[in-house]
Design an enzyme around this catalytic site. Sequence first.
Site, PDB file in Angstrom:
ATOM      1  N   LYS A 105     -22.966  49.323 -46.657  1.00 21.82           N
ATOM      2  CA  LYS A 105     -24.380  48.952 -46.497  1.00 21.82           C
ATOM      3  C   LYS A 105     -24.838  47.875 -47.489  1.00 21.82           C
ATOM      4  O   LYS A 105     -24.076  47.482 -48.373  1.00 21.82           O
ATOM      5  CB  LYS A 105     -25.242  50.215 -46.628  1.00 21.82           C
TER       6      LYS A 105
HETATM    7  C1  LIG Z   1     -27.331  53.778 -37.974  1.00 18.25           C
HETATM    8  C2  LIG Z   1     -26.829  54.738 -39.009  1.00 18.25           C
HETATM    9  N1  LIG Z   1     -27.530  55.849 -39.269  1.00 18.25           N
HETATM   10  C3  LIG Z   1     -27.134  56.727 -40.199  1.00 18.25           C
HETATM   11  C4  LIG Z   1     -25.981  56.547 -40.926  1.00 18.25           C
HETATM   12  C5  LIG Z   1     -25.545  57.599 -41.896  1.00 18.25           C
HETATM   13  O1  LIG Z   1     -25.513  57.185 -43.214  1.00 18.25           O
HETATM   14  P1  LIG Z   1     -24.529  57.872 -44.260  1.00 18.25           P
HETATM   15  O2  LIG Z   1     -23.147  57.436 -43.966  1.00 18.25           O
HETATM   16  O3  LIG Z   1     -25.031  57.385 -45.597  1.00 18.25           O
HETATM   17  O4  LIG Z   1     -24.703  59.350 -44.137  1.00 18.25           O
HETATM   18  C6  LIG Z   1     -25.209  55.406 -40.684  1.00 18.25           C
HETATM   19  C7  LIG Z   1     -23.999  55.166 -41.415  1.00 18.25           C
HETATM   20  O5  LIG Z   1     -23.160  54.966 -41.825  1.00 18.25           O
HETATM   21  C8  LIG Z   1     -25.636  54.470 -39.710  1.00 18.25           C
HETATM   22  O6  LIG Z   1     -24.931  53.371 -39.428  1.00 18.25           O
END
Ligand SMILES: Cc1ncc(COP(=O)(O)O)c(C=O)c1O
Length: 385
Positions: A184
């Site tokens: 990210k």
């Molecule tokens: C669109 C979206 N929502 C939620 C997430 C979840 O984030 P995390 O991996 O920090 O739990 C991601 C992640 O990678 C994502 O691309």
Amino acid sequence: MRKKFLPFTLPDITKKEISAVSKVLKSGWLTTGLVTQKFEKNFAKFIGVKYAVAVNSGTAALHLALDAIGLKSGEEVIVPTLTFTATAEVVTYFGAKPVFVDCREDTFNIDPVKIEKAITKKTKAIIPVHIGGQACNIDEILKIAKKQNLKVIEDAAHALLSKYKGRMIGTISDLTCFSFYPTKSITTGEGGMVTTNNKKWAEKIEIMRLHGISHEAWNRYSKGGSWYYQVLYPGWKYNPTDISSALGIEQLKKCNLFYKKRKEIVESYNRAFKDMEEIQGPYVEPYNQPAWHLYIIKLNLDKLTISRDKFIEELRKRNIGTSVHFIPLHLQPAYKKYGYKVNDFPVANKVFQQIISLPIYSKMTDRDVKDVIWAVKEIVKKYKR
Ligand SMILES: Cc1ncc(COP(=O)(O)O)c(C=O)c1O
């Protein structure tokens, strides 16, 4: 052709982060503490929102946001089918149903026209996802939500520094969830943040991220803390460490710089691909300033003799890493039980066959960017119809 594989993404970590993390490691306080409080304060200021609560993933952020609005078993939450599983899986944690909605063909974001049709008496909330960092049409979504008395939780995993009609993402809807996963805009290793202007929700999230125990519980082992605590609700273990927050504080300072670098890469890609009819660069709504978390190209399959999968394979042969955002959720085995048919989401099905995410990150050199452009152009030349 480049000799070394170019990864799809790499985190940008320097001595500053390493030294900040070392300081925490030497401090004797590793878990949630003053460093996390500072990260939250800095993040809220950066976004321009009243409250920011840090957690240990973007998924946890979404889960706690749904808990804060009081989602219950048997209710429904509208999510796009073109998203990462986290957006929908958190709905299932409550025994609630993720209701999938198709996307727009140009932005890949959830289609507000189709949201209206998916609303039932059981609908509690809408989770729009800003794909690649380009904001959804939030005004339209908020209008629908207001009319139907629904909550809006933005999944802004891709949208740190995105602006919608000049407004920063994270300040607009009821709650907004960010991710600091290593791919990210900024990373804390694993981490997430919920932003809101609602004090009650922020407090609930802060309590629920640490077992549902009373507010000052994190401090119970320090001299000024008290051993006594109350468990107010059965909560979860989603609190971040001060180690990850130290990383976050340093990364946040560079967020604008990272964005500037990604924007330069966007301009190079746009210039290189603009006259090619075999591929299409990202469409941007005139009122949006995307964070450019992703640069998604769309293949014009009528003009090519190969599929998207083969195109990715050809890029890999030329040592270019790529990804696909996303495989629509209605095609995934985990969501089959909700009874959706493949053809319920024709736009997502179509764009899924066309999209490729190219590398775009601050650590890329000019040479890396040129190599990606060269590889794309060479493949197009070889396989044009
Ligand atoms: C669109 C979206 N929502 C939620 C997430 C979840 O984030 P995390 O991996 O920090 O739990 C991601 C992640 O990678 C994502 O691309």
